[in-house]
Design a protein around this motif. Structure first.
Motif, mmCIF file in Angstrom:
data_model
loop_
_atom_site.group_PDB
_atom_site.id
_atom_site.type_symbol
_atom_site.label_atom_id
_atom_site.label_comp_id
_atom_site.label_asym_id
_atom_site.label_seq_id
_atom_site.Cartn_x
_atom_site.Cartn_y
_atom_site.Cartn_z
ATOM 1 N N ILE A 238 16.066 -3.324 -39.427
ATOM 2 C CA ILE A 238 16.230 -4.342 -38.396
ATOM 3 C C ILE A 238 15.820 -3.810 -37.026
ATOM 4 O O ILE A 238 15.056 -4.433 -36.299
ATOM 5 C CB ILE A 238 17.684 -4.849 -38.373
ATOM 6 C CG1 ILE A 238 17.943 -5.661 -39.639
ATOM 7 C CG2 ILE A 238 17.957 -5.682 -37.131
ATOM 8 C CD1 ILE A 238 19.371 -6.097 -39.824
ATOM 9 N N SER B 233 23.485 -1.438 -37.084
ATOM 10 C CA SER B 233 22.363 -2.055 -37.819
ATOM 11 C C SER B 233 21.186 -1.096 -37.996
ATOM 12 O O SER B 233 20.034 -1.512 -37.963
ATOM 13 C CB SER B 233 21.826 -3.310 -37.119
ATOM 14 O OG SER B 233 22.817 -4.224 -36.823
ATOM 15 N N GLY C 72 28.681 -7.542 -35.005
ATOM 16 C CA GLY C 72 28.791 -8.506 -36.102
ATOM 17 C C GLY C 72 30.173 -8.454 -36.699
ATOM 18 O O GLY C 72 31.109 -7.914 -36.086
ATOM 19 N N VAL C 73 30.305 -8.981 -37.890
ATOM 20 C CA VAL C 73 31.639 -8.992 -38.493
ATOM 21 C C VAL C 73 32.184 -7.572 -38.686
ATOM 22 O O VAL C 73 33.393 -7.374 -38.716
ATOM 23 C CB VAL C 73 31.675 -9.766 -39.828
ATOM 24 C CG1 VAL C 73 31.452 -11.247 -39.578
ATOM 25 C CG2 VAL C 73 30.676 -9.218 -40.809
ATOM 26 N N GLY C 74 31.302 -6.598 -38.799
ATOM 27 C CA GLY C 74 31.741 -5.205 -38.931
ATOM 28 C C GLY C 74 32.605 -4.782 -37.758
ATOM 29 O O GLY C 74 33.612 -4.091 -37.930
ATOM 30 N N ASN C 75 32.194 -5.193 -36.545
ATOM 31 C CA ASN C 75 32.985 -4.843 -35.359
ATOM 32 C C ASN C 75 34.346 -5.516 -35.409
ATOM 33 O O ASN C 75 35.329 -4.983 -34.940
ATOM 34 C CB ASN C 75 32.292 -5.332 -34.084
ATOM 35 C CG ASN C 75 30.948 -4.688 -33.886
ATOM 36 O OD1 ASN C 75 30.084 -4.791 -34.753
ATOM 37 N ND2 ASN C 75 30.778 -4.009 -32.796
ATOM 38 N N VAL D 5 18.852 -10.189 -39.507
ATOM 39 C CA VAL D 5 18.567 -9.882 -40.909
ATOM 40 C C VAL D 5 17.384 -10.729 -41.383
ATOM 41 O O VAL D 5 16.417 -10.223 -41.961
ATOM 42 C CB VAL D 5 19.786 -10.175 -41.810
ATOM 43 C CG1 VAL D 5 19.498 -9.770 -43.243
ATOM 44 C CG2 VAL D 5 21.005 -9.437 -41.311
ATOM 45 N N PHE E 23 26.578 1.128 -40.152
ATOM 46 C CA PHE E 23 26.587 -0.294 -40.468
ATOM 47 C C PHE E 23 26.637 -1.085 -39.156
ATOM 48 O O PHE E 23 25.912 -2.051 -38.948
ATOM 49 C CB PHE E 23 27.805 -0.642 -41.325
ATOM 50 C CG PHE E 23 27.909 -2.110 -41.659
ATOM 51 C CD1 PHE E 23 27.036 -2.686 -42.563
ATOM 52 C CD2 PHE E 23 28.863 -2.906 -41.049
ATOM 53 C CE1 PHE E 23 27.118 -4.042 -42.856
ATOM 54 C CE2 PHE E 23 28.954 -4.264 -41.339
ATOM 55 C CZ PHE E 23 28.075 -4.826 -42.246
ATOM 56 N N SER E 24 27.505 -0.617 -38.253
ATOM 57 C CA SER E 24 27.724 -1.343 -37.013
ATOM 58 C C SER E 24 26.487 -1.363 -36.120
ATOM 59 O O SER E 24 26.229 -2.345 -35.441
ATOM 60 C CB SER E 24 28.900 -0.731 -36.264
ATOM 61 O OG SER E 24 29.246 -1.534 -35.170
ATOM 62 N N SER F 206 22.473 -8.125 -32.772
ATOM 63 C CA SER F 206 22.393 -7.684 -34.163
ATOM 64 C C SER F 206 23.520 -6.712 -34.484
ATOM 65 O O SER F 206 24.186 -6.804 -35.512
ATOM 66 C CB SER F 206 21.050 -7.006 -34.421
ATOM 67 O OG SER F 206 21.063 -6.398 -35.683
ATOM 68 N N ALA F 207 23.745 -5.771 -33.556
ATOM 69 C CA ALA F 207 24.735 -4.723 -33.806
ATOM 70 C C ALA F 207 26.157 -5.282 -33.854
ATOM 71 O O ALA F 207 26.964 -4.892 -34.696
ATOM 72 C CB ALA F 207 24.617 -3.650 -32.723
ATOM 73 N N MET G 222 18.222 -0.158 -41.845
ATOM 74 C CA MET G 222 17.957 -1.343 -42.663
ATOM 75 C C MET G 222 16.717 -2.053 -42.145
ATOM 76 O O MET G 222 16.461 -3.199 -42.489
ATOM 77 C CB MET G 222 19.158 -2.270 -42.716
ATOM 78 C CG MET G 222 19.913 -2.454 -41.435
ATOM 79 S SD MET G 222 21.202 -3.683 -41.656
ATOM 80 C CE MET G 222 22.679 -2.789 -41.287
ATOM 81 N N ILE H 26 21.277 -8.212 -48.023
ATOM 82 C CA ILE H 26 22.335 -8.647 -47.108
ATOM 83 C C ILE H 26 22.227 -10.146 -46.842
ATOM 84 O O ILE H 26 23.225 -10.855 -46.738
ATOM 85 C CB ILE H 26 22.280 -7.858 -45.784
ATOM 86 C CG1 ILE H 26 22.644 -6.398 -46.031
ATOM 87 C CG2 ILE H 26 23.233 -8.456 -44.748
ATOM 88 C CD1 ILE H 26 22.667 -5.528 -44.799
ATOM 89 N N TYR I 106 25.237 -12.924 -46.144
ATOM 90 C CA TYR I 106 25.717 -12.969 -44.755
ATOM 91 C C TYR I 106 25.992 -14.407 -44.299
ATOM 92 O O TYR I 106 26.949 -14.686 -43.593
ATOM 93 C CB TYR I 106 24.732 -12.265 -43.821
ATOM 94 C CG TYR I 106 25.412 -11.543 -42.694
ATOM 95 C CD1 TYR I 106 25.921 -10.257 -42.862
ATOM 96 C CD2 TYR I 106 25.582 -12.139 -41.453
ATOM 97 C CE1 TYR I 106 26.565 -9.594 -41.839
ATOM 98 C CE2 TYR I 106 26.226 -11.480 -40.416
ATOM 99 C CZ TYR I 106 26.714 -10.210 -40.615
ATOM 100 O OH TYR I 106 27.359 -9.550 -39.601
HETATM 101 N N1 PHE Z 1 25.911 -4.569 -37.350
HETATM 102 C C1 PHE Z 1 26.569 -5.657 -37.949
HETATM 103 C C2 PHE Z 1 28.059 -5.542 -37.868
HETATM 104 O O1 PHE Z 1 28.605 -4.670 -37.270
HETATM 105 C C3 PHE Z 1 26.293 -5.744 -39.373
HETATM 106 C C4 PHE Z 1 24.989 -6.179 -39.765
HETATM 107 C C5 PHE Z 1 24.750 -6.127 -41.036
HETATM 108 C C6 PHE Z 1 24.044 -6.620 -38.923
HETATM 109 C C7 PHE Z 1 23.602 -6.516 -41.491
HETATM 110 C C8 PHE Z 1 22.886 -6.994 -39.374
HETATM 111 C C9 PHE Z 1 22.676 -6.932 -40.657
HETATM 112 O O2 PHE Z 1 28.742 -6.367 -38.435
#
Ligand code: PHE
Length: 470
Positions: free
Chosen positions: A242, A237, A25-28, A335, A234-235, A22-23, A240, A99, A103
């Protein structure tokens, strides 16, 4: 004590790998490297690391402990802590609800690029305007978004252990190996540009690692700090719901302290490796002016880099986009799971039914948001100064507006109303050692509320107004 739920994760490893899924994701992949390159390289890395072990630790610990202690998802978890605070659970629930609308659209874009490179169309993808033409078209983004959405739904439909845990156990190790291969390859790059200057991957890597203090005034330092903080939560998670939901599936004999540390390490390591892969690649072929944030980094800048790599380019590209798809899929699953779990608790209906209904709703939403650059195109100015389309608005409301407010309220609830001991007891359950307990108390009561307050002012644009920045 609440009794354990049936159908949770098989054990500590299963939980950690799913939470890490989960952690990561595209954010990383598309945000961390960009921020690091923009915010002083090593300086950003150091600040981020310090925040992970203090801030990230506090928020992640809180979410997971709330989940495991209450055995509930956000709405009923907060209601169980203090009935009057059920509203906080409801706001938290809204974040994944929002989200989820976009997503799978992003996941669809990534999937599309896997196909493009597989069928040998990579050169076209590097052309100017390719990405814009793609997302403004009316069929392809919808089709790929729906494919991604259906795969996500299928995994959630199969349940926590047989769906979510199983797919994370399969995908996360592969993702990790792939990212290491690409990162090491990026270090070996070398290219002489049109300006006659030869740039190497190692120089790019050095740029990434070296703390760049030039031009760092106190206000600049502060804005780097806020960037790192926004990225961090955000990174991970957190805030939210989750990690509350995932926490509710953890067995009582699992050591939450070790789990939190492992999730932090994995998420941070992948973010670091993403920077090690992306910054040198962009640096070698286009200099760091080519460094953009968000979608244009991976869908516009990187395809040019892949082409410049020559014959091996398409191979690296496929590796890269498959890796990104795995990262996005395990996040997207989490999510949908947070929404599903809350809905199951509200309606008392079985998982399969709830998932089916949610799948229909979100297939429609995915299609609508995927068409947000064509049929449903409109643009508004967001309070933080950026302009946004449908997707950006969903993202802004969930991440910039709601998440800091949720963290602020939940740290107040834990720090001052139910008291941090409530969390500490869960961390120490079964005689486990809560190593960073003192720090947790200080963070949750004092540091987090203040910083979250400042962060919410910043993301609403109020901070800039107060200090007259623009
Ligand atoms: N943690 C995820 C990331 O770094 C982002 C994310 C967003 C995960 C929403 C779950 C839900 O991209």
């Amino acid at each position: 004590m609440a009794k354990e739920k049936k159908g949770g994760f098989s054990g500590q490893f299963g939980f950690v790998i799913a939470a890490a899924g989960s952690a990561v994701g595209v954010g990383n992949i598309w945000r961390f490297p960009y921020l690091a390159a923009r915010d002083g390289g090593g300086l950003f890395l150091i600040i981020y690391l310090i925040l992970v072990v203090t801030f990230g630790f506090t928020l992640l610990t809180s979410d997971i402990a709330i989940g495991r202690k209450t055995q509930k998802s956000s709405i009923y978890a907060y209601a169980q802590m203090r009935p009057k605070w059920k509203f906080l659970g409801v706001i938290t629930f809204l974040v994944p609800v929002l989200i989820m609308t976009y997503y799978a659209v992003i996941g669809g874009w990534i999937t599309k690029y896997i196909f493009v490179y597989l069928i040998g169309d990579g050169a076209a993808a590097a052309g100017d305007g390719y990405f814009t033409a793609f997302i403004t078209s009316k069929v392809s983004p919808v089709v790929f978004g729906l494919i991604f959405m259906l795969v996500t739904a299928f995994i959630v439909y199969n349940g926590v252990e047989k769906g979510i845990e199983r797919c994370s156990r399969f995908m996360m190790p592969i993702l990790f190996v792939m990212i290491i291969i690409i990162a090491i390859y990026a270090l070996t790059l070398s290219h002489t540009g049109a300006d006659g200057v030869t740039r190497t991957g190692l120089e790019g890597f050095a740029y990434y690692l070296k703390p760049d203090l030039s031009g760092v005034t106190p206000s600049r330092f502060f804005s780097i700090l806020l960037d790192a903080m926004g990225q961090l939560f955000f990174s991970l998670s957190v805030s939210m719901g989750i990690m509350i939901t995932y926490g509710s599936y953890v067995k009582k004999d699992v050591d939450l302290n070790q789990s939190v540390t492992q999730i932090e390490i994995f998420d941070t390591l992948v973010a670091f490796l993403a920077g090690m892969m992306i910054i040198p690649s962009i640096y070698v072929f286009s200099g760091l002016d080519g460094m953009n944030a968000g979608p244009s980094l991976i869908f516009i800048s990187l395809p040019k880099v892949f082409t410049a790599m020559g014959k091996i380019g398409p191979v690296i590209a496929v590796l890269f986009f498959v890796m990104a798809a795995f990262a996005a899929l395990t996040s997207c699953v989490s999510v949908l799971e947070a929404i599903t779990a809350n809905c199951m608790e509200i309606t008392h209906k079985p998982r399969k039914k709830v998932t089916l209904v949610l799948t229909v709703i979100y297939c429609v939403m995915t299609a609508v948001v995927a068409l947000g650059y064509s049929i449903f195109y409109f643009e508004i100015k967001l309070p933080n100064g950026a302009t946004g389309q449908l997707l950006d608005i969903m993202d802004y409301v969930s991440n910039n507006l709601l998440m800091p407010i949720i963290s602020l309220l939940s740290t107040i609830l834990i720090g001052w109303i139910v008291g941090p001991k409530w969390v500490a007891d869960e961390m120490e359950y079964g005689g486990k050692k809560f190593h960073r307990k003192k720090m947790y108390y200080v963070m949750i009561r004092f540091v987090c509320p203040i910083m979250m307050f400042i962060l919410s002012l910043q993301s609403t644009g109020l901070l800039a107004k107060i200090f007259g920045w623009n």
